[in-house]
Design a protein around this motif. Structure first.
Motif, mmCIF file in Angstrom:
data_model
loop_
_atom_site.group_PDB
_atom_site.id
_atom_site.type_symbol
_atom_site.label_atom_id
_atom_site.label_comp_id
_atom_site.label_asym_id
_atom_site.label_seq_id
_atom_site.Cartn_x
_atom_site.Cartn_y
_atom_site.Cartn_z
ATOM 1 N N GLN A 1 0.812 -1.205 0.000
ATOM 2 C CA GLN A 1 0.000 0.000 0.000
ATOM 3 C C GLN A 1 0.852 1.264 0.000
ATOM 4 O OE1 GLN A 1 -2.913 0.099 3.108
ATOM 5 N NE2 GLN A 1 -3.686 2.116 2.555
ATOM 6 N N ASP A 2 1.940 1.259 0.764
ATOM 7 C CA ASP A 2 2.796 2.441 0.830
ATOM 8 C C ASP A 2 4.271 2.115 0.616
ATOM 9 O OD1 ASP A 2 3.144 1.070 3.170
ATOM 10 O OD2 ASP A 2 2.922 2.799 4.500
ATOM 11 N N TYR A 3 4.550 0.919 0.159
ATOM 12 C CA TYR A 3 5.945 0.531 -0.083
ATOM 13 C C TYR A 3 6.017 -0.529 -1.180
ATOM 14 C CZ TYR A 3 5.102 -3.905 2.343
ATOM 15 O OH TYR A 3 4.633 -5.148 2.687
ATOM 16 N N CYS A 4 7.233 -0.734 -1.659
ATOM 17 C CA CYS A 4 7.487 -1.840 -2.575
ATOM 18 C C CYS A 4 8.724 -2.577 -2.086
ATOM 19 C CB CYS A 4 7.689 -1.344 -4.002
ATOM 20 S SG CYS A 4 9.236 -0.421 -4.239
ATOM 21 N N HIS B 1 4.307 7.490 -7.139
ATOM 22 C CA HIS B 1 5.444 6.728 -7.645
ATOM 23 C C HIS B 1 5.149 5.237 -7.616
ATOM 24 C CE1 HIS B 1 8.678 10.080 -7.110
ATOM 25 N NE2 HIS B 1 7.567 10.516 -7.655
ATOM 26 N N LEU B 2 4.496 4.778 -6.562
ATOM 27 C CA LEU B 2 4.130 3.363 -6.493
ATOM 28 C C LEU B 2 3.199 2.987 -7.643
ATOM 29 C CD1 LEU B 2 3.518 2.936 -2.655
ATOM 30 C CD2 LEU B 2 5.308 1.826 -4.000
ATOM 31 N N ALA B 3 2.332 3.925 -8.023
ATOM 32 C CA ALA B 3 1.371 3.660 -9.097
ATOM 33 C C ALA B 3 2.072 3.462 -10.442
ATOM 34 C CB ALA B 3 0.365 4.801 -9.196
ATOM 35 N N GLN B 4 3.299 3.932 -10.569
ATOM 36 C CA GLN B 4 4.036 3.804 -11.824
ATOM 37 C C GLN B 4 4.800 2.483 -11.931
ATOM 38 O OE1 GLN B 4 6.409 7.363 -12.855
ATOM 39 N NE2 GLN B 4 5.302 8.456 -11.248
ATOM 40 N N PHE C 1 12.425 7.413 -4.250
ATOM 41 C CA PHE C 1 11.796 8.350 -5.182
ATOM 42 C C PHE C 1 12.295 8.079 -6.596
ATOM 43 C CE2 PHE C 1 12.545 10.035 -1.003
ATOM 44 C CZ PHE C 1 11.262 10.388 -0.602
ATOM 45 N N LEU C 2 11.389 8.246 -7.552
ATOM 46 C CA LEU C 2 11.726 7.954 -8.936
ATOM 47 C C LEU C 2 12.376 9.125 -9.650
ATOM 48 C CD1 LEU C 2 8.572 5.917 -10.047
ATOM 49 C CD2 LEU C 2 10.790 5.042 -9.276
#
Length: 204
Positions: A14-17, A35-38, A63-64
């Motif tokens: 939800q808030d991390y990968c 950024h997670l959505a990308q 961060f991307l």
């Protein structure tokens, strides 16, 4: 400290990968929601990271792109703002919009951000007002001096009228920038043109 990680997206939370490196090590990286959505599972990425060391944990924030990383680091310099709160801010607002809110002293915009009350917003404006110039783009750099500090009463009246209608100053200034010869128009004309542009932007 870990400055960046390159690897494959092994898991999306939800808030991390979790980014798994070629060596087989998986790093949990907390990131802004945009950024997670990308991210795509099993795709390779490189993220810039901030390492936060606590007594009970070592956490990575990623961060991307450079603009988000720079704002994250800047926010950590504000009294009372920690990594979790800074990440929440970056999930709710783009860096350019945040810088513009600070330049235009827009408390209303800042208090809309998660975890930010009026006192924290005022502290942000006080502590960041002399620092954001280094980070802003041409849009923010041009808008604040030319409109916010202008001696034109018609422009000021139009801004006040738009604020009374519920618009935040950081929403208003980019719109006024689009109006040709804004500083030479009457407040009524500025107001009508601004409302027209705002209405058009909602349907884009």
């Amino acid at each position: 400290m870990i400055g960046s990680i390159k690897g494959t997206v092994a898991y999306l939370g939800q808030d991390y990968c979790i980014v798994e490196t070629p060596g087989g090590v998986g790093y949990r990286v907390f990131m802004p929601s945009s950024h997670l959505a990308q991210l795509v599972l099993n795709k390779e990425i490189r993220v810039q990271t901030h390492t936060a060391v606590r007594e009970d944990a070592i956490l990575l924030y990623g961060f991307l792109n450079q603009s988000y990383y720079d704002l994250f680091e800047l926010l950590l310099n504000v009294s009372g703002v920690g990594p979790k709160l800074a990440l929440g801010i970056l999930s709710a607002i783009k860096p350019d919009d945040f810088y513009l809110a600070v330049q235009s002293q827009d408390v209303k915009m800042l208090v809309k951000l998660p975890g930010i009350g009026k006192k924290t917003a005022e502290r942000m404006l006080l502590e960041l007002k002399d620092k954001v110039g280094t980070f802003t783009d041409n849009r923010g750099a041009e808008l604040a001096p030319s409109i916010s500090n202008a001696g034109n009463n018609d422009v000021a009246e139009a801004i006040e009228a738009l604020e009374a209608l519920g618009y935040a100053r950081s929403e208003i200034l980019p719109v006024l920038k689009q109006i040709p010869d804004c500083s030479s128009l009457s407040s009524d004309v500025i107001l009508k043109q601004a409302l027209k542009l705002m209405a058009q932007s909602k349907f884009k």
